[in-house]
Design a protein around this motif. Sequence first.
Motif, mmCIF file in Angstrom:
data_model
loop_
_atom_site.group_PDB
_atom_site.id
_atom_site.type_symbol
_atom_site.label_atom_id
_atom_site.label_comp_id
_atom_site.label_asym_id
_atom_site.label_seq_id
_atom_site.Cartn_x
_atom_site.Cartn_y
_atom_site.Cartn_z
ATOM 1 N N VAL A 1 -9.072 2.999 -3.540
ATOM 2 C CA VAL A 1 -8.640 3.266 -2.163
ATOM 3 C C VAL A 1 -9.825 3.056 -1.232
ATOM 4 N N LEU A 2 -9.632 2.228 -0.211
ATOM 5 C CA LEU A 2 -10.651 1.991 0.806
ATOM 6 C C LEU A 2 -10.062 2.308 2.170
ATOM 7 N N HIS A 3 -10.734 3.182 2.912
ATOM 8 C CA HIS A 3 -10.243 3.625 4.216
ATOM 9 C C HIS A 3 -11.391 3.574 5.218
ATOM 10 N N ALA A 4 -11.120 3.037 6.421
ATOM 11 C CA ALA A 4 -12.150 2.929 7.456
ATOM 12 C C ALA A 4 -11.616 3.436 8.786
ATOM 13 N N ASN A 5 -12.465 4.154 9.536
ATOM 14 C CA ASN A 5 -12.141 4.670 10.869
ATOM 15 C C ASN A 5 -13.092 4.085 11.901
ATOM 16 N N TYR A 6 -12.565 3.836 13.102
ATOM 17 C CA TYR A 6 -13.405 3.431 14.228
ATOM 18 C C TYR A 6 -12.980 4.238 15.454
ATOM 19 N N ASN A 7 -13.817 5.220 15.852
ATOM 20 C CA ASN A 7 -13.545 6.046 17.029
ATOM 21 C C ASN A 7 -14.104 5.332 18.259
ATOM 22 N N PHE A 8 -13.326 4.395 18.808
ATOM 23 C CA PHE A 8 -13.842 3.558 19.883
ATOM 24 C C PHE A 8 -13.869 4.260 21.231
ATOM 25 N N HIS A 9 -13.295 5.470 21.295
ATOM 26 C CA HIS A 9 -13.264 6.260 22.529
ATOM 27 C C HIS A 9 -13.146 7.715 22.114
ATOM 28 N N PRO A 10 -13.695 8.655 22.900
ATOM 29 C CA PRO A 10 -13.601 10.065 22.506
ATOM 30 C C PRO A 10 -12.187 10.544 22.197
ATOM 31 N N HIS A 11 -11.167 9.900 22.777
ATOM 32 C CA HIS A 11 -9.789 10.328 22.545
ATOM 33 C C HIS A 11 -9.004 9.380 21.630
ATOM 34 N N TRP A 12 -9.648 8.319 21.165
ATOM 35 C CA TRP A 12 -8.914 7.306 20.418
ATOM 36 C C TRP A 12 -9.612 6.953 19.106
ATOM 37 N N ASN A 13 -8.797 6.729 18.073
ATOM 38 C CA ASN A 13 -9.304 6.301 16.771
ATOM 39 C C ASN A 13 -8.351 5.259 16.194
ATOM 40 N N VAL A 14 -8.916 4.180 15.634
ATOM 41 C CA VAL A 14 -8.114 3.217 14.878
ATOM 42 C C VAL A 14 -8.579 3.259 13.426
ATOM 43 N N PHE A 15 -7.672 2.967 12.521
ATOM 44 C CA PHE A 15 -8.012 3.041 11.102
ATOM 45 C C PHE A 15 -7.250 1.977 10.329
ATOM 46 N N ALA A 16 -7.784 1.673 9.156
ATOM 47 C CA ALA A 16 -7.128 0.764 8.221
ATOM 48 C C ALA A 16 -7.390 1.262 6.809
ATOM 49 N N LYS A 17 -6.428 1.005 5.934
ATOM 50 C CA LYS A 17 -6.532 1.497 4.556
ATOM 51 C C LYS A 17 -5.914 0.478 3.608
ATOM 52 N N PHE A 18 -6.574 0.297 2.475
ATOM 53 C CA PHE A 18 -6.067 -0.607 1.436
ATOM 54 C C PHE A 18 -6.067 0.130 0.104
ATOM 55 N N MET A 19 -4.990 -0.018 -0.654
ATOM 56 C CA MET A 19 -4.865 0.610 -1.970
ATOM 57 C C MET A 19 -4.508 -0.447 -3.010
ATOM 58 N N TYR A 20 -5.153 -0.366 -4.171
ATOM 59 C CA TYR A 20 -4.880 -1.283 -5.276
ATOM 60 C C TYR A 20 -4.811 -0.461 -6.555
ATOM 61 N N GLU A 21 -3.706 -0.609 -7.308
ATOM 62 C CA GLU A 21 -3.503 0.221 -8.489
ATOM 63 C C GLU A 21 -2.959 -0.594 -9.659
ATOM 64 N N ASN A 22 -3.513 -0.352 -10.845
ATOM 65 C CA ASN A 22 -3.010 -0.924 -12.087
ATOM 66 C C ASN A 22 -2.405 0.186 -12.928
ATOM 67 N N GLU A 23 -1.212 -0.066 -13.452
ATOM 68 C CA GLU A 23 -0.492 0.952 -14.217
ATOM 69 C C GLU A 23 0.041 0.318 -15.500
ATOM 70 N N GLY A 24 -0.279 0.924 -16.656
ATOM 71 C CA GLY A 24 0.150 0.298 -17.893
ATOM 72 C C GLY A 24 -0.022 1.172 -19.112
ATOM 73 N N ILE A 25 -0.052 0.544 -20.272
ATOM 74 C CA ILE A 25 -0.164 1.212 -21.568
ATOM 75 C C ILE A 25 -1.446 0.725 -22.244
ATOM 76 N N TYR A 26 -2.267 1.661 -22.730
ATOM 77 C CA TYR A 26 -3.565 1.274 -23.286
ATOM 78 C C TYR A 26 -3.556 1.086 -24.805
ATOM 79 N N LYS A 27 -2.439 1.397 -25.465
ATOM 80 C CA LYS A 27 -2.343 1.199 -26.909
ATOM 81 C C LYS A 27 -0.905 0.899 -27.283
ATOM 82 N N SER A 28 -0.686 -0.242 -27.942
ATOM 83 C CA SER A 28 0.675 -0.609 -28.350
ATOM 84 C C SER A 28 1.222 0.415 -29.340
ATOM 85 N N HIS A 29 2.514 0.715 -29.200
ATOM 86 C CA HIS A 29 3.136 1.649 -30.128
ATOM 87 C C HIS A 29 4.656 1.492 -30.091
ATOM 88 N N SER A 30 5.300 2.013 -31.103
ATOM 89 C CA SER A 30 6.753 1.974 -31.177
ATOM 90 C C SER A 30 7.328 3.244 -30.574
#
Length: 398
Positions: free
Chosen positions: A293-322
Motif C-alpha cells: 500500500v502506497l499513500h501520499a498527501n499534499y496539503n497545498f493550502h491550510p484548508h485543503w488536502n489532495v491524496f492518492a493511494k495505490f494497492m497491490y495484492e497477491n493472493e494464493g496457495i503456498y503448498k499444493s494439496h488435495s
Amino acid sequence: MKTTILCFLAAISGAAVAHAQSDSIREFCSEHEKGIIESIAKIEKKTDKFNLYLDMHGSFEANWRGSSFQDGKFRMNQLRIEANGNINEWLSYRYRQRLNKGDTPGGYYDNVLGSIDYLGVGLRLGKWSFFLGKQCAVYGGIEFDLNPIEIYQYSDQLAFTNNFSSGVRATYNFTPRQQLQFQVLNSYSTSSRDMFGDYEKARMPLLFTLNWNGNFNNFYKTRWSASVMNETKGKHLYYFALGNNFRISDRVSAYFDWMYSIEGVDRKGIITDIVGGTGHTRNTEDVSYMSFVLHANYNFHPHWNVFAKFMYENEGIYKSHSAEYDGADVTLRKGRYRTALGYIAGIEYYPIKNGNLHLFATYIGRDYRYTGRARAFGASDYTTNTLSVGFIWKMPVF
C-alpha cells in the motif's frame, strides 16, 4: 494553522512516544477543537479524566461494476462512540463501540459484544505501560494504525482481518522515540467452527504479537510487527507487517506498508470463496496473502488536502494439496490465484480553523484479476468503480 493537520489522542496506556498506539499516527483532528458541550455551556474544560467523541464517516456513493451502473445511495460508513480519560498519572481507560454494526447478546468468544472495539484499563509504571481488556491488535503498518473513519477503502489484507479482541498489551519506551510492544490476545472472535469449519479447535487459541514503533527526527517513522496465531489444532497463522511513514515537508507526507500473511487455515476466507464451491465444510489450507500500500498527501493550502493511494495484492496457495469439496476430491495447486489492485484519489476540505471536520470527494477503483488456477473453479475478472462525496468528523462532544 499548520498545513498538516494532526491530532493528539492520549495513549490510553500512558505511553508518551510520537506514535505508539492504535489511532495515534494521523488522526485528522485538532488539539484545540472545543467539545460541543464545552462550547454550548461556555465552560472551560479543565480535566482529562473524561473525553467523549463521536466518530462519523458518511457519504453518498455511486457504484459501478465494470461499465454497468449498480446503485447510488447515502451511507453511514463509520459511526463510533468513544470515551477515554486519564484518571491519574498511572491509571487510564478507553471505551469505543461501533454504533452501525448489528449485535446479538452473548455468543462471542470473550463474552464481549463484537461491536465493541475497546473496553479496558491502562496502567503506567515508569517506562512500562500496560493495557488490559478488549483492544486492537498491535499489528504493524501505518494505515492499520489510523482511525478507521479516515480510510476510504482498505486493502483486502486489512478489510478481512479480525483485529479487535481481549487480552493484554505490555509497552516499553526504551527511549522517548523508540518503543516495543508485546501483546497476547484471543485469536477467536466466535467459535472455531464458525471461523474455520470442521477442523479440531485449538486448546489455546491465542495471538502473540511483537511490535516496534520508531521515530527518526519526525521525518521517518516505523511501525513494524511480527505475529503468530494458533488457528486450529496443529495449524498456525504467521503475519508480518512493515509500516513506513515519511514526513517529506510540512505539506507533503507519504506512507508505504508491506504486509504478508501465511495461514495454515484460510482465516480471511478469500481463497476459500474462490475454490470452495457451494458445500465446503472447512476453509482452504496453506494460503498466503501479500499486500503493498502506497499513500501520499499534499496539503497545498491550510484548508485543503489532495491524496492518492495505490494497492497491490497477491493472493494464493503456498503448498499444493488435495481437498474435498462438494463431495469430490480436487487438487489445489501451489501458486497465485488472484491479484487485487486498488486506485484511490481524492480531495479534502477542512472548513473550520482548528477543527477536524473535513468534506471530501473521492474516486475508488478496484480491479480483480484471476489466474488459470482460479478460473478452473469458475472465477472471472471484474472491476468496480465508486464515486463518493461526504464528510468525516471526529466530533469532540466533551
